[in-house]
Design a protein around this motif. Sequence first.
Motif, PDB file in Angstrom:
ATOM      1  N   PHE A 121    -138.200  36.770  31.571  1.00  0.00           N
ATOM      2  CA  PHE A 121    -138.681  36.932  32.937  1.00  0.00           C
ATOM      3  C   PHE A 121    -140.115  36.448  33.033  1.00  0.00           C
ATOM      4  O   PHE A 121    -141.045  37.223  32.936  1.00  0.00           O
ATOM      5  CB  PHE A 121    -138.480  38.376  33.408  1.00  0.00           C
ATOM      6  CG  PHE A 121    -137.021  38.692  33.549  1.00  0.00           C
ATOM      7  CD1 PHE A 121    -136.361  38.407  34.733  1.00  0.00           C
ATOM      8  CD2 PHE A 121    -136.300  39.177  32.483  1.00  0.00           C
ATOM      9  CE1 PHE A 121    -134.995  38.637  34.846  1.00  0.00           C
ATOM     10  CE2 PHE A 121    -134.939  39.414  32.594  1.00  0.00           C
ATOM     11  CZ  PHE A 121    -134.290  39.146  33.781  1.00  0.00           C
ATOM     12  N   CYS A 122    -140.234  35.154  33.191  1.00  0.00           N
ATOM     13  CA  CYS A 122    -141.438  34.373  33.421  1.00  0.00           C
ATOM     14  C   CYS A 122    -141.999  33.798  32.125  1.00  0.00           C
ATOM     15  O   CYS A 122    -142.383  34.526  31.212  1.00  0.00           O
ATOM     16  CB  CYS A 122    -142.532  35.110  34.182  1.00  0.00           C
ATOM     17  SG  CYS A 122    -143.737  33.913  34.839  1.00  0.00           S
ATOM     18  N   LEU A 123    -142.026  32.492  32.113  1.00  0.00           N
ATOM     19  CA  LEU A 123    -142.637  31.752  31.010  1.00  0.00           C
ATOM     20  C   LEU A 123    -144.020  31.220  31.401  1.00  0.00           C
ATOM     21  O   LEU A 123    -144.642  30.495  30.642  1.00  0.00           O
ATOM     22  CB  LEU A 123    -141.730  30.595  30.587  1.00  0.00           C
ATOM     23  CG  LEU A 123    -140.433  31.016  29.902  1.00  0.00           C
ATOM     24  CD1 LEU A 123    -139.465  29.844  29.806  1.00  0.00           C
ATOM     25  CD2 LEU A 123    -140.724  31.595  28.529  1.00  0.00           C
ATOM     26  N   GLY A 124    -144.479  31.576  32.617  1.00  0.00           N
ATOM     27  CA  GLY A 124    -145.797  31.144  33.058  1.00  0.00           C
ATOM     28  C   GLY A 124    -145.843  29.670  33.430  1.00  0.00           C
ATOM     29  O   GLY A 124    -146.902  29.060  33.412  1.00  0.00           O
ATOM     30  N   ASN A 125    -144.691  29.112  33.743  1.00  0.00           N
ATOM     31  CA  ASN A 125    -144.593  27.692  34.086  1.00  0.00           C
ATOM     32  C   ASN A 125    -143.995  27.561  35.489  1.00  0.00           C
ATOM     33  O   ASN A 125    -143.181  26.687  35.756  1.00  0.00           O
ATOM     34  CB  ASN A 125    -143.715  26.996  33.040  1.00  0.00           C
ATOM     35  CG  ASN A 125    -143.905  25.510  33.008  1.00  0.00           C
ATOM     36  OD1 ASN A 125    -144.980  25.004  33.263  1.00  0.00           O
ATOM     37  ND2 ASN A 125    -142.844  24.796  32.688  1.00  0.00           N
ATOM     38  N   CYS A 126    -144.418  28.445  36.371  1.00  0.00           N
ATOM     39  CA  CYS A 126    -143.774  28.626  37.674  1.00  0.00           C
ATOM     40  C   CYS A 126    -143.740  27.373  38.546  1.00  0.00           C
ATOM     41  O   CYS A 126    -142.779  27.156  39.278  1.00  0.00           O
ATOM     42  CB  CYS A 126    -144.462  29.755  38.437  1.00  0.00           C
ATOM     43  SG  CYS A 126    -144.446  31.325  37.533  1.00  0.00           S
ATOM     44  N   ALA A 127    -144.749  26.543  38.482  1.00  0.00           N
ATOM     45  CA  ALA A 127    -144.790  25.344  39.325  1.00  0.00           C
ATOM     46  C   ALA A 127    -143.834  24.256  38.837  1.00  0.00           C
ATOM     47  O   ALA A 127    -143.593  23.297  39.550  1.00  0.00           O
ATOM     48  CB  ALA A 127    -146.211  24.792  39.377  1.00  0.00           C
ATOM     49  N   CYS A 128    -143.296  24.433  37.647  1.00  0.00           N
ATOM     50  CA  CYS A 128    -142.454  23.387  37.045  1.00  0.00           C
ATOM     51  C   CYS A 128    -141.064  23.903  36.692  1.00  0.00           C
ATOM     52  O   CYS A 128    -140.452  23.454  35.727  1.00  0.00           O
ATOM     53  CB  CYS A 128    -143.129  22.828  35.802  1.00  0.00           C
ATOM     54  SG  CYS A 128    -144.697  22.027  36.145  1.00  0.00           S
ATOM     55  N   GLY A 129    -140.558  24.867  37.447  1.00  0.00           N
ATOM     56  CA  GLY A 129    -139.257  25.440  37.146  1.00  0.00           C
ATOM     57  C   GLY A 129    -138.125  24.511  37.537  1.00  0.00           C
ATOM     58  O   GLY A 129    -138.346  23.516  38.229  1.00  0.00           O
ATOM     59  N   PRO A 130    -136.919  24.825  37.103  1.00  0.00           N
ATOM     60  CA  PRO A 130    -136.620  25.911  36.156  1.00  0.00           C
ATOM     61  C   PRO A 130    -137.112  25.572  34.749  1.00  0.00           C
ATOM     62  O   PRO A 130    -137.084  24.421  34.335  1.00  0.00           O
ATOM     63  CB  PRO A 130    -135.106  26.039  36.202  1.00  0.00           C
ATOM     64  CG  PRO A 130    -134.584  24.798  36.828  1.00  0.00           C
ATOM     65  CD  PRO A 130    -135.707  24.176  37.588  1.00  0.00           C
ATOM     66  N   SER A 131    -137.567  26.599  34.058  1.00  0.00           N
ATOM     67  CA  SER A 131    -138.168  26.427  32.741  1.00  0.00           C
ATOM     68  C   SER A 131    -137.354  27.097  31.653  1.00  0.00           C
ATOM     69  O   SER A 131    -136.699  28.110  31.885  1.00  0.00           O
ATOM     70  CB  SER A 131    -139.587  27.009  32.741  1.00  0.00           C
ATOM     71  OG  SER A 131    -140.401  26.315  33.639  1.00  0.00           O
ATOM     72  N   ILE A 132    -137.425  26.497  30.479  1.00  0.00           N
ATOM     73  CA  ILE A 132    -136.833  27.097  29.290  1.00  0.00           C
ATOM     74  C   ILE A 132    -137.836  26.980  28.147  1.00  0.00           C
ATOM     75  O   ILE A 132    -138.755  26.163  28.195  1.00  0.00           O
ATOM     76  CB  ILE A 132    -135.487  26.438  28.875  1.00  0.00           C
ATOM     77  CG1 ILE A 132    -135.675  25.007  28.373  1.00  0.00           C
ATOM     78  CG2 ILE A 132    -134.482  26.483  30.020  1.00  0.00           C
ATOM     79  CD1 ILE A 132    -134.431  24.401  27.728  1.00  0.00           C
ATOM     80  N   MET A 133    -137.624  27.815  27.140  1.00  0.00           N
ATOM     81  CA  MET A 133    -138.409  27.707  25.922  1.00  0.00           C
ATOM     82  C   MET A 133    -137.424  27.631  24.767  1.00  0.00           C
ATOM     83  O   MET A 133    -136.488  28.428  24.696  1.00  0.00           O
ATOM     84  CB  MET A 133    -139.357  28.903  25.759  1.00  0.00           C
ATOM     85  CG  MET A 133    -140.276  28.736  24.563  1.00  0.00           C
ATOM     86  SD  MET A 133    -141.592  29.968  24.496  1.00  0.00           S
ATOM     87  CE  MET A 133    -142.716  29.316  25.706  1.00  0.00           C
ATOM     88  N   ILE A 134    -137.632  26.660  23.917  1.00  0.00           N
ATOM     89  CA  ILE A 134    -136.824  26.530  22.699  1.00  0.00           C
ATOM     90  C   ILE A 134    -137.780  26.712  21.541  1.00  0.00           C
ATOM     91  O   ILE A 134    -138.666  25.884  21.327  1.00  0.00           O
ATOM     92  CB  ILE A 134    -136.103  25.173  22.628  1.00  0.00           C
ATOM     93  CG1 ILE A 134    -135.178  24.995  23.830  1.00  0.00           C
ATOM     94  CG2 ILE A 134    -135.319  25.066  21.314  1.00  0.00           C
ATOM     95  CD1 ILE A 134    -134.465  23.656  23.893  1.00  0.00           C
ATOM     96  N   GLY A 135    -137.616  27.831  20.836  1.00  0.00           N
ATOM     97  CA  GLY A 135    -138.603  28.182  19.815  1.00  0.00           C
ATOM     98  C   GLY A 135    -139.935  28.403  20.501  1.00  0.00           C
ATOM     99  O   GLY A 135    -140.054  29.226  21.392  1.00  0.00           O
ATOM    100  N   ASP A 136    -140.943  27.619  20.130  1.00  0.00           N
ATOM    101  CA  ASP A 136    -142.274  27.730  20.745  1.00  0.00           C
ATOM    102  C   ASP A 136    -142.548  26.608  21.740  1.00  0.00           C
ATOM    103  O   ASP A 136    -143.664  26.456  22.197  1.00  0.00           O
ATOM    104  CB  ASP A 136    -143.359  27.717  19.656  1.00  0.00           C
ATOM    105  CG  ASP A 136    -143.316  28.945  18.772  1.00  0.00           C
ATOM    106  OD1 ASP A 136    -142.938  30.022  19.286  1.00  0.00           O
ATOM    107  OD2 ASP A 136    -143.649  28.838  17.580  1.00  0.00           O
ATOM    108  N   ASP A 137    -141.532  25.793  22.037  1.00  0.00           N
ATOM    109  CA  ASP A 137    -141.713  24.634  22.914  1.00  0.00           C
ATOM    110  C   ASP A 137    -141.240  24.935  24.333  1.00  0.00           C
ATOM    111  O   ASP A 137    -140.062  25.237  24.553  1.00  0.00           O
ATOM    112  CB  ASP A 137    -140.963  23.422  22.362  1.00  0.00           C
ATOM    113  CG  ASP A 137    -141.465  23.005  20.990  1.00  0.00           C
ATOM    114  OD1 ASP A 137    -142.688  23.125  20.750  1.00  0.00           O
ATOM    115  OD2 ASP A 137    -140.646  22.581  20.155  1.00  0.00           O
ATOM    116  N   LEU A 138    -142.155  24.814  25.294  1.00  0.00           N
ATOM    117  CA  LEU A 138    -141.880  25.073  26.697  1.00  0.00           C
ATOM    118  C   LEU A 138    -141.457  23.776  27.386  1.00  0.00           C
ATOM    119  O   LEU A 138    -142.065  22.727  27.168  1.00  0.00           O
ATOM    120  CB  LEU A 138    -143.149  25.629  27.368  1.00  0.00           C
ATOM    121  CG  LEU A 138    -143.084  25.956  28.850  1.00  0.00           C
ATOM    122  CD1 LEU A 138    -142.063  27.051  29.117  1.00  0.00           C
ATOM    123  CD2 LEU A 138    -144.463  26.374  29.340  1.00  0.00           C
TER     124      LEU A 138
END
Length: 156
Positions: A121-138
């Motif tokens: 619930f929130c990756l801090g990438n709100c302006a560029c959604g939809p967002s995912i994180m794979i490992g440490d890569d946003l």
Amino acid sequence: MGAMNESQVVVNQAIADLQREEGALLPILHEVQDRLGYVPKDSVPVIAKALSLSRAEVHGVVTFYHHFRQQPAGRRVVQVCRAEACQAVGADALVEHAKQSLGVDFHGTTEDGAVTLEAVFCLGNCACGPSIMIGDDLHGRVTPERFDALVKAARK
């Protein structure tokens, strides 16, 4: 009593290091998960006893917080943002695609053990959604096609 396995050593060390802290349960659970990648079920009674809590209290905290896993994760963890900003730009469709593409629901791991799917619930990438994180890569502006390409690359 036989030699302790790795998870028992990690749990005992976390307890020894953190049990005197105020509200020690969460720091201990975080330390165990950070070191092992999950909180083993057999650690619940050990932690409960050390903190003078019931097994049910510790189990309740582990199962309440989605952050904690009770089984080892796949080799790669894929987190899909479920916050409102990402939902507004297509995250719900991306979630359905991710579940279908991987053949698992949230907190599930693919049959080959390669990928665990998690909601966040929130990756801090709100302006560029939809967002995912794979490992440490946003990754931002993820379409179903881009999701498949990113996951394929992460499996290698």
